[in-house]
Design an enzyme around this catalytic site. Structure first.
Site, mmCIF file in Angstrom:
data_model
loop_
_atom_site.group_PDB
_atom_site.id
_atom_site.type_symbol
_atom_site.label_atom_id
_atom_site.label_comp_id
_atom_site.label_asym_id
_atom_site.label_seq_id
_atom_site.Cartn_x
_atom_site.Cartn_y
_atom_site.Cartn_z
ATOM 1 N N ASP A 33 31.583 21.001 -6.455
ATOM 2 C CA ASP A 33 32.513 20.685 -7.530
ATOM 3 C C ASP A 33 33.752 21.557 -7.364
ATOM 4 O O ASP A 33 33.665 22.752 -7.086
ATOM 5 C CB ASP A 33 31.857 20.926 -8.893
ATOM 6 C CG ASP A 33 32.638 20.271 -10.016
ATOM 7 O OD1 ASP A 33 32.117 19.298 -10.608
ATOM 8 O OD2 ASP A 33 33.770 20.709 -10.306
ATOM 9 N N HIS A 103 27.828 10.021 -10.841
ATOM 10 C CA HIS A 103 27.538 11.277 -10.143
ATOM 11 C C HIS A 103 26.551 12.083 -10.955
ATOM 12 O O HIS A 103 26.499 11.999 -12.188
ATOM 13 C CB HIS A 103 28.807 12.100 -9.904
ATOM 14 C CG HIS A 103 29.676 12.286 -11.100
ATOM 15 N ND1 HIS A 103 30.508 11.294 -11.576
ATOM 16 C CD2 HIS A 103 29.850 13.346 -11.929
ATOM 17 C CE1 HIS A 103 31.154 11.731 -12.638
ATOM 18 N NE2 HIS A 103 30.766 12.973 -12.899
HETATM 19 P P1 AMP Z 1 32.339 14.512 -15.134
HETATM 20 O O1 AMP Z 1 33.285 15.208 -16.076
HETATM 21 O O2 AMP Z 1 30.907 14.579 -15.522
HETATM 22 O O3 AMP Z 1 32.831 13.115 -14.847
HETATM 23 O O4 AMP Z 1 32.410 15.330 -13.768
HETATM 24 C C1 AMP Z 1 33.470 15.220 -12.875
HETATM 25 C C2 AMP Z 1 33.491 16.466 -12.055
HETATM 26 O O5 AMP Z 1 34.260 16.218 -10.901
HETATM 27 C C3 AMP Z 1 34.114 17.689 -12.746
HETATM 28 O O6 AMP Z 1 33.159 18.728 -12.839
HETATM 29 C C4 AMP Z 1 35.298 18.050 -11.845
HETATM 30 O O7 AMP Z 1 35.485 19.446 -11.714
HETATM 31 C C5 AMP Z 1 34.889 17.416 -10.534
HETATM 32 N N1 AMP Z 1 35.977 17.039 -9.649
HETATM 33 C C6 AMP Z 1 37.117 16.397 -9.951
HETATM 34 N N2 AMP Z 1 37.861 16.202 -8.852
HETATM 35 C C7 AMP Z 1 37.166 16.746 -7.823
HETATM 36 C C8 AMP Z 1 37.406 16.852 -6.418
HETATM 37 N N3 AMP Z 1 38.515 16.384 -5.841
HETATM 38 N N4 AMP Z 1 36.469 17.472 -5.654
HETATM 39 C C9 AMP Z 1 35.346 17.962 -6.220
HETATM 40 N N5 AMP Z 1 35.058 17.881 -7.531
HETATM 41 C C10 AMP Z 1 35.958 17.273 -8.326
#
Ligand code: AMP
Length: 118
Positions: A33, A103
């Site tokens: 993440d 995810h």
């Molecule tokens: P959610 O809020 O459950 O949809 O989780 C989305 C997650 O994706 C969050 O914890 C973000 O920090 C993570 N995230 C967003 N963009 C990226 C990225 N480019 N690479 C890795 N993690 C990401």
């Protein structure tokens, strides 16, 4: 909700933006993440185009479901050994989902408390 193929995880799957991958097979990709909430914070995403857990369970084939959750287990063991961990999947905006590609978060490495923080 229709699947948006421009979402950030779709772009990661297509290799259009980078990620710190830790595991990949034909069903799933796992990567760190970008804003870790715990010492271990890895995301596992299916290779197919599914918006959420509910969408995945409604439309994915049995082998995709089995393959994806087997990958989650492999990644948890690979990244965290036999120590305790938490799985989270936010399903929809009210639940806190910000990226509309299904995810699972794997979180570990610190005491988590019980369920919701607030
Ligand atoms: P959610 O809020 O459950 O949809 O989780 C989305 C997650 O994706 C969050 O914890 C973000 O920090 C993570 N995230 C967003 N963009 C990226 C990225 N480019 N690479 C890795 N993690 C990401």
């Amino acid at each position: 909700m229709a699947y948006d193929s421009d979402n950030i995880f779709a772009k990661i799957l297509r290799g259009e933006i980078p990620c710190k991958a830790v595991y990949e097979d034909s069903y799933a990709l796992a990567f760190h993440d970008i804003a870790p909430a715990a010492p271990v914070h890895v995301l596992v995403i299916p290779k197919g185009a599914f918006t959420s857990f509910a969408d995945f369970m409604a439309r994915a084939a049995a082998d995709e479901v089995q393959g994806f959750f087997a990958a989650v287990a492999k990644v948890a063991a690979q990244e965290n050994g036999t120590a305790d961990f938490r799985l989270i999947s936010n399903n929809g905006a009210e639940a806190g989902q910000t990226v509309p590609h299904f995810h699972v978060h794997i979180l570990a490495g610190k005491p988590m408390g019980h369920l919701l923080a607030d």
